[in-house]
Every structure is written in structure tokens, then in C-alpha cells.
Design a protein around this motif. Structure first.
Motif, mmCIF file in Angstrom:
data_model
loop_
_atom_site.group_PDB
_atom_site.id
_atom_site.type_symbol
_atom_site.label_atom_id
_atom_site.label_comp_id
_atom_site.label_asym_id
_atom_site.label_seq_id
_atom_site.Cartn_x
_atom_site.Cartn_y
_atom_site.Cartn_z
ATOM 1 N N ALA A 4 1.242 12.180 -2.583
ATOM 2 C CA ALA A 4 2.300 11.367 -1.968
ATOM 3 C C ALA A 4 1.851 9.911 -1.854
ATOM 4 O O ALA A 4 2.636 8.993 -2.157
ATOM 5 C CB ALA A 4 2.667 11.933 -0.602
ATOM 6 N N PHE A 5 0.608 9.677 -1.434
ATOM 7 C CA PHE A 5 0.109 8.304 -1.360
ATOM 8 C C PHE A 5 0.045 7.674 -2.742
ATOM 9 O O PHE A 5 0.351 6.497 -2.916
ATOM 10 C CB PHE A 5 -1.262 8.260 -0.680
ATOM 11 C CG PHE A 5 -1.204 8.408 0.809
ATOM 12 C CD1 PHE A 5 -0.698 7.402 1.607
ATOM 13 C CD2 PHE A 5 -1.655 9.567 1.415
ATOM 14 C CE1 PHE A 5 -0.641 7.535 2.988
ATOM 15 C CE2 PHE A 5 -1.609 9.714 2.789
ATOM 16 C CZ PHE A 5 -1.098 8.700 3.581
ATOM 17 N N ALA A 6 -0.364 8.471 -3.737
ATOM 18 C CA ALA A 6 -0.412 7.965 -5.111
ATOM 19 C C ALA A 6 0.987 7.563 -5.582
ATOM 20 O O ALA A 6 1.169 6.497 -6.178
ATOM 21 C CB ALA A 6 -1.002 9.030 -6.035
ATOM 22 N N LEU A 7 1.970 8.407 -5.307
ATOM 23 C CA LEU A 7 3.346 8.087 -5.694
ATOM 24 C C LEU A 7 3.847 6.825 -5.000
ATOM 25 O O LEU A 7 4.525 5.996 -5.615
ATOM 26 C CB LEU A 7 4.279 9.254 -5.377
ATOM 27 C CG LEU A 7 4.242 10.405 -6.360
ATOM 28 C CD1 LEU A 7 5.002 11.612 -5.808
ATOM 29 C CD2 LEU A 7 4.823 9.985 -7.694
ATOM 30 N N TYR A 8 3.525 6.677 -3.731
ATOM 31 C CA TYR A 8 3.933 5.469 -3.022
ATOM 32 C C TYR A 8 3.278 4.240 -3.652
ATOM 33 O O TYR A 8 3.905 3.192 -3.789
ATOM 34 C CB TYR A 8 3.603 5.564 -1.530
ATOM 35 C CG TYR A 8 4.199 4.413 -0.764
ATOM 36 C CD1 TYR A 8 5.568 4.338 -0.544
ATOM 37 C CD2 TYR A 8 3.406 3.384 -0.293
ATOM 38 C CE1 TYR A 8 6.128 3.267 0.128
ATOM 39 C CE2 TYR A 8 3.955 2.311 0.384
ATOM 40 C CZ TYR A 8 5.316 2.256 0.592
ATOM 41 O OH TYR A 8 5.867 1.194 1.252
ATOM 42 N N GLY A 9 2.028 4.387 -4.064
ATOM 43 C CA GLY A 9 1.360 3.294 -4.766
ATOM 44 C C GLY A 9 2.056 2.962 -6.073
ATOM 45 O O GLY A 9 2.241 1.789 -6.415
ATOM 46 N N GLY A 10 2.468 3.989 -6.803
ATOM 47 C CA GLY A 10 3.184 3.776 -8.064
ATOM 48 C C GLY A 10 4.515 3.091 -7.851
ATOM 49 O O GLY A 10 4.902 2.189 -8.605
ATOM 50 N N ILE A 11 5.231 3.498 -6.821
ATOM 51 C CA ILE A 11 6.515 2.863 -6.491
ATOM 52 C C ILE A 11 6.291 1.417 -6.068
ATOM 53 O O ILE A 11 7.041 0.516 -6.470
ATOM 54 C CB ILE A 11 7.248 3.661 -5.391
ATOM 55 C CG1 ILE A 11 7.703 5.006 -5.955
ATOM 56 C CG2 ILE A 11 8.428 2.875 -4.833
ATOM 57 C CD1 ILE A 11 8.167 5.988 -4.893
#
Length: 109
Positions: A4-11
Motif C-alpha cells: 500500500a505504501f509502495a502504491l501511494y508512492g507510485g501515485i
């Protein structure tokens, strides 16, 4: 979860254009992954951070080591989808940085 943190970073990097913030969240994802020692989430997290976050802030050639580790981690736990996405990004980043495709193939044999 680290993913989830990785996805937020990607966004943050891709949709919001906040490269510094996205990089921060990618590092949080890696920190949490290390702390939890969650091998099942490793391949997906690595794929997202290296393919959607770190390539904005680091040379693509520096993402390949983690992507290779993510590939083998995914195979180890049965996360074939994430493993294949890691190897796809590994190959893409190698191609874009001028690596010989035959050498890239040999890295996984």
C-alpha cells in the motif's frame, strides 16, 4: 502493508508529480517490508517501488538488482504474477539503458 505504501508512492510520482514524496513513501514501503520480513509481499512491493517510484529519481540501471531479487522472491512464494512483472521491468530497464538482450536473458538462466 508495504504494498500500500509502495502504491501511494507510485501515485505520488505518476499522478501527482511529487517525486520527492513518492520516493519517501517507497522507502517507507521498503522499511516496513524489512521490519515485517514478509516474503509474500516482497515481489509486489519491489515491482511497484522500482517500476513506479525509483525510476523517477535514480538511474534505471540501479533498479535492476532489486527487480531481480523481487523476481526470485516471487517465484519462491508462488507469486508468479509479481515475479513476472519484476522480470518485465528488469528487462525494460536493461533495454532502455542499452544492455544486450542476450545478456539480460542469461541473467535468469
Amino acid at each position: 502493508s508495504p504494498t500500500a505504501f509502495a502504491l501511494y508512492g507510485g501515485i505520488s510520482c505518476g499522478a501527482l508529480g511529487d517525486l520527492k514524496g513518492g520516493y519517501h513513501w517507497g522507502q517507507v514501503a521498503y522499511s516496513l517490508l524489512d521490519r515485517l520480513e514478509d516474503r509474500e509481499k516482497q515481489a509486489r512491493t519491489v515491482m511497484i517501488v522500482e517500476s513506479m517510484v525509483n525510476h523517477w529519481t535514480k538511474p534505471a540501471s540501479l533498479t535492476r538488482k532489486k527487480l531481480k531479487e523481487g523476481y526470485f522472491a516471487g517465484l519462491e512464494v508462488g507469486d508468479v504474477e509479481s515475479a513476472l512483472l519484476c522480470i518485465q521491468s528488469y528487462t525494460n530497464h536493461g533495454f532502455y539503458t542499452g544492455q544486450n538482450l542476450i545478456d539480460l536473458e542469461a541473467d535468469f538462466q
